[in-house]
Scaffold this active site. Structure first.
Site, PDB file in Angstrom:
ATOM      1  N   ARG A   1      -1.907  -5.756  -8.598  1.00 12.59           N
ATOM      2  CA  ARG A   1      -0.808  -6.690  -8.340  1.00 12.59           C
ATOM      3  C   ARG A   1      -0.706  -7.692  -9.482  1.00 12.59           C
ATOM      4  O   ARG A   1       0.116  -7.574 -10.358  1.00 12.59           O
ATOM      5  CB  ARG A   1      -1.029  -7.413  -7.002  1.00 12.59           C
ATOM      6  CG  ARG A   1      -0.827  -6.517  -5.792  1.00 12.59           C
ATOM      7  CD  ARG A   1      -1.361  -7.111  -4.543  1.00 12.59           C
ATOM      8  NE  ARG A   1      -2.800  -7.335  -4.653  1.00 12.59           N
ATOM      9  CZ  ARG A   1      -3.593  -7.641  -3.655  1.00 12.59           C
ATOM     10  NH1 ARG A   1      -3.107  -7.807  -2.458  1.00 12.59           N
ATOM     11  NH2 ARG A   1      -4.886  -7.815  -3.833  1.00 12.59           N
TER      12      ARG A   1
ATOM     13  N   HIS B   1       0.851  -1.201   0.000  1.00  9.41           N
ATOM     14  CA  HIS B   1       0.000   0.000   0.000  1.00  9.41           C
ATOM     15  C   HIS B   1       0.888   1.253   0.000  1.00  9.41           C
ATOM     16  O   HIS B   1       0.633   2.199  -0.746  1.00  9.41           O
ATOM     17  CB  HIS B   1      -0.863   0.062   1.275  1.00  9.41           C
ATOM     18  CG  HIS B   1      -1.916  -0.991   1.395  1.00  9.41           C
ATOM     19  ND1 HIS B   1      -2.029  -1.804   2.493  1.00  9.41           N
ATOM     20  CD2 HIS B   1      -2.916  -1.353   0.551  1.00  9.41           C
ATOM     21  CE1 HIS B   1      -3.068  -2.613   2.340  1.00  9.41           C
ATOM     22  NE2 HIS B   1      -3.619  -2.376   1.160  1.00  9.41           N
TER      23      HIS B   1
ATOM     24  N   SER C   1      -2.848  -7.683   2.883  1.00 10.38           N
ATOM     25  CA  SER C   1      -3.031  -7.588   4.340  1.00 10.38           C
ATOM     26  C   SER C   1      -3.379  -8.970   4.902  1.00 10.38           C
ATOM     27  O   SER C   1      -2.880  -9.363   5.965  1.00 10.38           O
ATOM     28  CB  SER C   1      -4.168  -6.617   4.677  1.00 10.38           C
ATOM     29  OG  SER C   1      -3.892  -5.344   4.183  1.00 10.38           O
TER      30      SER C   1
ATOM     31  N   LYS D   1     -17.209  -6.449   8.075  1.00  5.71           N
ATOM     32  CA  LYS D   1     -16.146  -7.299   7.519  1.00  5.71           C
ATOM     33  C   LYS D   1     -15.339  -8.002   8.615  1.00  5.71           C
ATOM     34  O   LYS D   1     -14.424  -8.765   8.321  1.00  5.71           O
ATOM     35  CB  LYS D   1     -15.202  -6.440   6.672  1.00  5.71           C
ATOM     36  CG  LYS D   1     -15.421  -6.592   5.171  1.00  5.71           C
ATOM     37  CD  LYS D   1     -14.329  -5.870   4.420  1.00  5.71           C
ATOM     38  CE  LYS D   1     -14.093  -6.448   3.043  1.00  5.71           C
ATOM     39  NZ  LYS D   1     -12.963  -5.796   2.367  1.00  5.71           N
TER      40      LYS D   1
END
Ligand code: PNS
Length: 158
Positions: free
Chosen positions: A90, A17, A128, A41
């Site tokens: 990515r 990030h 993450s 979440k």
């Protein structure tokens, strides 16, 4: 004055990030890093913790502001007079999901543009979730997250 937003869950912020945030900061006058408030979440870090970690991790980048939002990203973009959204890409696997989001955002507000930045090669496998997984089982995450995040993960899991 050009302003970009780097939106995300940031649970927690990784060096991948930060790579995108730093590179974006060189192209615009201001970068707003906007953390999505989405308690549904079941995140590891609270919104306040995520914001504090981002503030510490970006403290040396002068034109970065940390903020949060809930609801639709396009509404936040309009409200803050943001010029465009920046997302990191990515691998090919990111493309389909990111295309879907960019097109939906365009449908919701045709004035909102999304720019994609290829991640640096060394972070192309990083997320993450994978960092949390590795750390949970005592794997080495050196160089993958800022030191402040490493300390925060240590507090959460030990
Ligand atoms: O780090 P993430 O989880 O990939 O970030 C995703 C994020 C926060 C950018 C995305 O979920 C988002 O913009 N959420 C806000 C809700 C919204 O606007 N949804 C419509 C776009 S499809």
């Amino acid at each position: 004055m050009k302003t970009a937003v780097c939106p995300g869950s940031f649970d927690p912020v990784t060096n991948g990030h930060l790579d995108i945030i730093k590179r974006t900061s060189k192209m615009v006058d201001k970068v707003i890093v906007a953390v999505l408030y989405n308690p549904g979440k079941n995140p590891l870090f609270t919104l306040e913790e995520k914001i504090d970690l981002l503030k510490e991790a970006t403290k040396d980048i002068p034109n970065v502001e940390i903020d949060c939002f809930s609801g639709l990203l396009v509404d936040y973009v309009k409200q803050k007079n943001i010029d465009f959204i920046v997302k990191g890409l990515r691998a090919v696997s990111d493309f389909e999901y990111e295309l879907q989001m960019a097109l939906m955002n365009k449908k919701l507000n045709h004035e909102v543009e999304t720019m994609f930045m290829m991640t640096s090669g060394e972070y192309s496998y990083l997320s993450s979730s994978i960092v949390k997984e590795v750390w949970k089982f005592d794997g080495c995450i050196d160089g993958l997250v800022p030191e402040v995040v490493k300390k925060a993960l240590h507090k959460k899991f030990k």
